[in-house]
Enzyme design. Structure first.
Site, PDB file in Angstrom:
ATOM      1  N   CYS A  13       0.868  -1.276  -0.137  1.00 54.04           N
ATOM      2  CA  CYS A  13      -0.222   0.087   0.014  1.00 54.04           C
ATOM      3  C   CYS A  13       0.802   1.184   0.087  1.00 54.04           C
ATOM      4  CB  CYS A  13      -0.923  -0.168   1.029  1.00 54.04           C
ATOM      5  SG  CYS A  13       0.158  -0.029   2.755  1.00 54.04           S
ATOM      6  N   CYS A 124      -8.411   8.970 -31.743  1.00 54.18           N
ATOM      7  CA  CYS A 124      -9.572   8.417 -30.691  1.00 54.18           C
ATOM      8  C   CYS A 124     -10.648   9.653 -30.565  1.00 54.18           C
ATOM      9  CB  CYS A 124      -8.818   8.312 -29.566  1.00 54.18           C
ATOM     10  SG  CYS A 124      -9.881   7.543 -28.265  1.00 54.18           S
TER      11      CYS A 124
HETATM   12  C1  FAD Z   1     -13.511   3.970 -35.566  1.00 54.82           C
HETATM   13  C2  FAD Z   1     -12.746   3.856 -34.570  1.00 54.82           C
HETATM   14  C3  FAD Z   1     -13.150   3.497 -33.250  1.00 54.82           C
HETATM   15  C4  FAD Z   1     -12.048   3.296 -32.380  1.00 54.82           C
HETATM   16  N1  FAD Z   1     -12.686   2.959 -31.169  1.00 54.82           N
HETATM   17  C5  FAD Z   1     -11.815   2.655 -29.901  1.00 54.82           C
HETATM   18  C6  FAD Z   1     -12.146   2.314 -28.923  1.00 54.82           C
HETATM   19  O1  FAD Z   1     -13.540   2.404 -28.444  1.00 54.82           O
HETATM   20  N2  FAD Z   1     -11.264   2.316 -27.646  1.00 54.82           N
HETATM   21  C7  FAD Z   1     -10.044   2.488 -27.780  1.00 54.82           C
HETATM   22  O2  FAD Z   1      -9.348   2.217 -26.851  1.00 54.82           O
HETATM   23  N3  FAD Z   1      -9.326   2.561 -29.052  1.00 54.82           N
HETATM   24  C8  FAD Z   1     -10.382   2.917 -30.277  1.00 54.82           C
HETATM   25  N4  FAD Z   1      -9.705   3.002 -31.428  1.00 54.82           N
HETATM   26  C9  FAD Z   1      -8.468   2.923 -31.616  1.00 54.82           C
HETATM   27  C10 FAD Z   1      -7.832   4.449 -31.129  1.00 54.82           C
HETATM   28  O3  FAD Z   1      -8.463   5.572 -31.739  1.00 54.82           O
HETATM   29  C11 FAD Z   1      -6.332   4.440 -31.545  1.00 54.82           C
HETATM   30  O4  FAD Z   1      -5.565   3.124 -31.051  1.00 54.82           O
HETATM   31  C12 FAD Z   1      -5.354   5.648 -30.843  1.00 54.82           C
HETATM   32  O5  FAD Z   1      -6.051   6.624 -31.323  1.00 54.82           O
HETATM   33  C13 FAD Z   1      -4.366   5.470 -31.514  1.00 54.82           C
HETATM   34  O6  FAD Z   1      -3.380   6.757 -30.953  1.00 54.82           O
HETATM   35  P1  FAD Z   1      -2.108   7.164 -31.462  1.00 54.82           P
HETATM   36  O7  FAD Z   1      -1.607   8.211 -30.532  1.00 54.82           O
HETATM   37  O8  FAD Z   1      -1.310   6.041 -31.471  1.00 54.82           O
HETATM   38  O9  FAD Z   1      -2.257   7.899 -32.862  1.00 54.82           O
HETATM   39  P2  FAD Z   1      -3.595   8.774 -33.421  1.00 54.82           P
HETATM   40  O10 FAD Z   1      -4.355   9.143 -32.281  1.00 54.82           O
HETATM   41  O11 FAD Z   1      -3.715   8.120 -34.660  1.00 54.82           O
HETATM   42  O12 FAD Z   1      -2.567  10.298 -33.491  1.00 54.82           O
HETATM   43  C14 FAD Z   1      -1.689  10.348 -34.535  1.00 54.82           C
HETATM   44  C15 FAD Z   1      -1.603  11.660 -35.061  1.00 54.82           C
HETATM   45  O13 FAD Z   1      -0.357  12.038 -35.967  1.00 54.82           O
HETATM   46  C16 FAD Z   1      -0.542  12.794 -36.964  1.00 54.82           C
HETATM   47  N5  FAD Z   1       0.422  12.565 -38.042  1.00 54.82           N
HETATM   48  C17 FAD Z   1       0.516  11.577 -38.652  1.00 54.82           C
HETATM   49  N6  FAD Z   1       1.622  11.603 -39.361  1.00 54.82           N
HETATM   50  C18 FAD Z   1       1.897  13.067 -39.066  1.00 54.82           C
HETATM   51  C19 FAD Z   1       3.222  13.679 -39.630  1.00 54.82           C
HETATM   52  N7  FAD Z   1       3.936  13.272 -40.522  1.00 54.82           N
HETATM   53  N8  FAD Z   1       3.518  15.037 -39.272  1.00 54.82           N
HETATM   54  C20 FAD Z   1       2.580  15.394 -38.340  1.00 54.82           C
HETATM   55  N9  FAD Z   1       1.490  14.648 -37.774  1.00 54.82           N
HETATM   56  C21 FAD Z   1       1.254  13.628 -38.344  1.00 54.82           C
HETATM   57  C22 FAD Z   1      -2.054  12.353 -37.378  1.00 54.82           C
HETATM   58  O14 FAD Z   1      -2.593  13.603 -38.015  1.00 54.82           O
HETATM   59  C23 FAD Z   1      -2.755  12.112 -35.900  1.00 54.82           C
HETATM   60  O15 FAD Z   1      -3.552  13.266 -35.547  1.00 54.82           O
HETATM   61  C24 FAD Z   1     -10.599   3.240 -32.511  1.00 54.82           C
HETATM   62  C25 FAD Z   1     -10.405   3.517 -33.678  1.00 54.82           C
HETATM   63  C26 FAD Z   1     -11.255   3.904 -34.788  1.00 54.82           C
HETATM   64  C27 FAD Z   1     -10.710   4.013 -36.247  1.00 54.82           C
END
Ligand code: FAD
Length: 548
Positions: A13, A124
């Site tokens: 804890c 997300c």
């Molecule tokens: C329809 C759908 C429903 C979902 N539902 C769920 C859920 O209920 N629960 C859950 O846990 N997960 C869910 N997910 C998955 C979740 O959204 C992702 O796992 C999560 O958002 C990934 O986060 P990340 O930080 O890896 O990338 P992201 O959130 O995708 O962020 C990446 C960012 O990088 C930017 N980027 C890319 N390349 C470049 C570059 N060269 N220069 C500058 N910026 C750039 C992009 O524009 C983006 O904004 C869902 C996904 C989808 C598509």
């Protein structure tokens, strides 16, 4: 000063953490961070203090010290003394992984820059979890309004005004994007740079022609819908998960290529809103990586609800004929045409790595262009880390955020923490929902376990009976020798809420007997966990109320 980590047994804890902190302070340790959950303490010790005295102090405090390891201060020294770079940590992307890493790194005192080419907040909040789940809830309410399982209850559903639902969804997205992302930029003092980032070399990233240097980089660029190669697709007006969530009218028919979790959720959503939905998939079994009892239950649910499911599909070509899309397929050797107003592609996601010029920074990618990382979230270049969907690990926002936190600990905190992705709950938010954690029966056997399982049909769970919705299942996988719970797989209403208790059971090595001996509130779906535990050696249908 040198920095050390020691593993400690016996802490249960926060009080224990305080005892350890006091013991370490008494021998001159500084900057002490003790965690009873991790069973360790990280601290700095003056060079003239004998390291063995740490173990003695911990023993005197009545805890059991284990091995002590020195943490290299190389990184921290660079970070503190060398100010020639623009940032200590430069993050590409602004989603869950990025923000978690940024906030923790700032906690360590780092100067953090964050680059975003589209909308702050990432997938997300903008076009993933939040918009899909709020619309799924609306769909569920419409589904129950159209037909409920109770005699004597008259409900009906009118025409769905999708444009209004989408406006309301957009308001929620804006609110949460502000609260959970945009407002935090100023709150924590993150430098936000708008534009697309690409590496120039291993120390420099270019955005809008400006060159930015950093001591450490985090690639958290996420993933985007991947488009399958099907002849004719290039001239068809198809939808992805992003564009579907912005439709203003419920289509008469929606066909979904792919029936993974995104295809299932969005397919059921539009079925509930009133579309005739057809799910197409290449493989023989729905959700083939799940336990067969789970995929069978889900298949039964889809059929009961009136969603068309076509399996073992070979795609021949797609064509646009006026407003109609024709999907030409072969099933069981027979040619078929599925006609539809809208076609959703839900065939997985590809990592956003194309524009990063990773070769300039010596960052290696895998076969699907995902960034390869080691156990410490480090890429093939030790200054560059990656986290979240871009690594094609488990694609959930809580995994992305966890990995981003580990990157901050390692890249900035110098902690050398290993990623632990051994116990990850996963939820598909259809109704009834699917939730799983830990090993499937097959995975457990492959790992060499002698396996015992229990399978409890949902009609043995009182909550399902009173709900009058009994299609579903609880499956528990245990080690036959120790009876430790290795995996839990559920199809039921609120399975996503049920699975958290199962996650704790798997993570902390609880046994089937631990679950049997713990009270479960009557008429909750979580009681199914206890009933599934009892099912290992009893027929629960022969027991009285509360399985007493
Ligand atoms: C329809 C759908 C429903 C979902 N539902 C769920 C859920 O209920 N629960 C859950 O846990 N997960 C869910 N997910 C998955 C979740 O959204 C992702 O796992 C999560 O958002 C990934 O986060 P990340 O930080 O890896 O990338 P992201 O959130 O995708 O962020 C990446 C960012 O990088 C930017 N980027 C890319 N390349 C470049 C570059 N060269 N220069 C500058 N910026 C750039 C992009 O524009 C983006 O904004 C869902 C996904 C989808 C598509």
């Amino acid at each position: 000063m040198k920095k050390y980590r020691i593993k400690i047994n016996g802490m249960t804890c926060t009080g224990c953490e305080q005892h350890i902190d006091a013991a370490l302070t008494s021998i001159g340790a500084k900057d002490i961070e003790t965690s009873f959950q991790r069973g360790e303490s990280v601290f700095e010790l003056p060079n003239d203090v004998y390291v063995e005295s740490v173990r003695q102090a911990i023993k005197q405090a009545k805890y059991q010290p284990e091995a002590i390891e020195e943490i290299s201060l190389q990184d921290l020294k660079n970070f503190e003394l060398d100010n020639k770079d623009d940032y200590d940590l430069l993050i590409i992307g602004s989603g869950g992984a990025a923000f978690s890493a940024a906030i923790k790194s700032i906690g360590y005192g780092a100067k953090v820059g964050m680059i975003e080419r589209e909308i702050v907040g990432g997938t997300c909040v903008n076009n993933g979890c939040v918009p899909s789940k709020t619309l799924l809830r609306a769909g569920e309410i419409n589904h129950f309004a159209k037909g409920n399982p109770f005699i004597g209850l008259q409900t009906s559903a009118g025409e769905v005004d999708l444009a209004s639902l989408v406006d309301q969804k957009d308001e929620l997205v804006t609110e949460l994007r502000n609260q959970k992302y945009i407002d935090l930029i100023d709150e924590y003092g993150i430098d936000l740079i708008k534009g697309e980032a690409k590496f120039v070399d291993e120390n420099t990233v270019e955005v809008n022609g400006e060159k930015l240097s950093a001591k450490r980089f985090l690639i958290a660029t996420g993933a985007s819908p991947s488009i399958p190669t099907i002849s004719g697709l290039e001239v068809v007006d198809y939808l992805t998960s992003t564009t579907l969530l912005d439709l203003k009218k419920v289509p008469k028919r929606l066909t979904v290529i792919g029936s993974g979790y995104i295809g299932l959720e969005l397919g059921q959503l539009f079925h509930n809103l009133g579309s005739e939905v057809t799910l197409l998939q290449r493989s023989e079994h729905l959700l083939k990586e799940y336990d067969p009892e789970i995929s069978e239950a889900v298949e039964r649910v889809l059929i009961e609800q009136g969603i068309n499911l076509i399996k073992e599909v070979t795609y021949e070509r797609v064509e646009q004929v006026g407003e109609i899309i024709k999907v030409n397929i072969t099933v069981d050797g027979k040619k078929k045409v599925v006609e539809t107003e809208h076609l959703l592609l839900a065939t997985g996601r590809k990592p956003n790595t194309d524009s990063l010029n990773l070769s300039a920074a010596g960052v290696e990618v895998g076969k699907r262009n995902e960034i390869l990382i080691n156990d410490y979230a480090r890429t093939s270049n030790e200054k560059i880390y990656a986290a979240g969907d871009v690594t094609l690990g488990p694609q959930f926002v809580y995994v992305a955020a966890y990995e981003g936190g580990v990157v901050a600990d390692n890249a900035i905190g110098g902690l050398n923490k290993k990623l632990d992705l051994s116990v990850i709950p996963a939820v598909t938010f259809i109704n009834p929902s699917i939730a799983t954690v830990g090993l499937t029966e097959e995975q457990a056997k492959d790992q060499g376990y002698e396996v015992k399982t229990s399978v409890l049909s949902l009609d043995a769970v009182p909550r399902a009976l009173v709900n009058r919705e009994t299609t579903g299942v609880f499956k528990m996988v245990a080690d036959a020798k120790t009876l430790k719970v290795l995996g839990v797989h559920v199809v039921s209403e609120n399975a996503g809420d049920v699975i958290y208790a199962a996650t704790l059971a798997v993570k902390f090595g609880l046994t089937v007997d631990d679950l049997k001996d713990s009270l479960a509130p009557y008429l909750t779906m979580a009681e199914g966990l206890r009933l599934a535990a009892l099912t290992f050696d009893k027929d629960v249908s022969k027991l009285s109320c509360c399985a007493g």
